[in-house]
Design a protein around this motif. Sequence first.
Motif, short mmCIF file in Angstrom:
data_model
loop_
_atom_site.label_atom_id
_atom_site.label_comp_id
_atom_site.label_asym_id
_atom_site.label_seq_id
_atom_site.Cartn_x
_atom_site.Cartn_y
_atom_site.Cartn_z
N UNK A 109 0.93 -1.06 -0.02
CA UNK A 109 -0.01 -0.05 -0.02
C UNK A 109 0.83 1.26 0.02
N UNK A 110 2.02 1.19 0.88
CA UNK A 110 2.61 2.49 0.92
C UNK A 110 3.34 2.60 -0.58
N UNK A 111 4.03 1.57 -1.06
CA UNK A 111 4.72 1.60 -2.25
C UNK A 111 3.70 2.03 -3.46
N UNK A 112 2.56 1.59 -3.20
CA UNK A 112 1.47 2.44 -4.31
C UNK A 112 1.30 3.60 -4.29
N UNK A 113 1.13 4.02 -2.96
CA UNK A 113 1.11 5.61 -2.74
C UNK A 113 -0.30 6.31 -3.41
N UNK A 114 -0.10 7.50 -3.89
CA UNK A 114 -1.32 7.90 -4.56
C UNK A 114 -1.82 7.47 -5.89
N UNK A 115 -0.96 6.46 -6.67
CA UNK A 115 -1.30 6.07 -7.77
C UNK A 115 -2.67 5.30 -7.69
#
Length: 324
Positions: free
Chosen positions: A89-95
């Motif tokens: 989830x953190x790596x996906x971020x706002x994408x």
Amino acid sequence: MHNPTRVINRIFQFLVICCLFSGGASAQESSIFPIFVEHALGKTRIEARPERIVTIGWSGEDAVLALGLVPVGMTEYKFFPSGMFPWNETAVGDAKPILLSDAVIDFEAVAALRPDVILGIYSGVDDVSYKRLSAIAPTVVYRSGPWQADWMEQTYLTGEALGKRQEAQKLINDTIAELRALGTSHPALVSKTFIFGSYFPGGNGIVVYLPKDPRVAALVELGMVVPPYVADLASQNPTELSVFVSFEEMEKLAPDLVVMWYKPGAREALEKQPLFTSLDAFQSGRYVPLEDAVSIWATSALSVRSIPYFYPHFIGQLADAAAH
């Protein structure tokens, strides 16, 4: 007087050097394309560094994210509120990647994403599906077999397809080193025998995973070992990832530690089976049941992201159980 041609050449050389330093990694990655990636269903040509990436199957997005990119489309995992693994989830971020069905391949949805490349490495893509996907975009699948690619194969092939082979190999090496370091920090687990299995209500035995299965291989990296009976089963079934062991045969397993993952209701059903509960490991409390979604998926769909996220906690569970 200055030679105009010489001055222009020097300016051109300076600009080239500036571009190389400012674009470093991107220029290097782009220069290796086009590339060919060999896999079980063919040899895929990828013309340019992919930017729009779609992953299908399990945990394909993990390797992409670990390499610093975010897919435009990836598998949805309905067990989690976000539809994503929590370690991503953190790596996906706002994408806002489009989440695709994990049950069947939605070819129209994949095509609508206009992918530059499709990655189905830990998947069951067959020859027919591969041809349909390849008509949409260059597609890379497994080298091993359907649903057989481990996290190392998945990471390496993803790195090849994205022009990041060296980065992928480093991720693999670092993750193996982390597993071994966890094992070293828990010496009581070294050489302990274990089984990793599952049970489906109504069955007259359990599924036992063999050393080729990623669940088992990860615990072996920690320094643990499979019991002799499981090693014999692996020798008799060299192409299999798991075998069925009946309740009547269960005493032959004789592990120091039992690890089981369960679907809802399965644990209660198995723990009513006297031939399972008579195992010394169960009787002594050397038993690690995995029932929550994070525990099950982090150990079933291993990756270079799930291992650092979950295994520092998991090894504590294993060590606590082994201490009984």
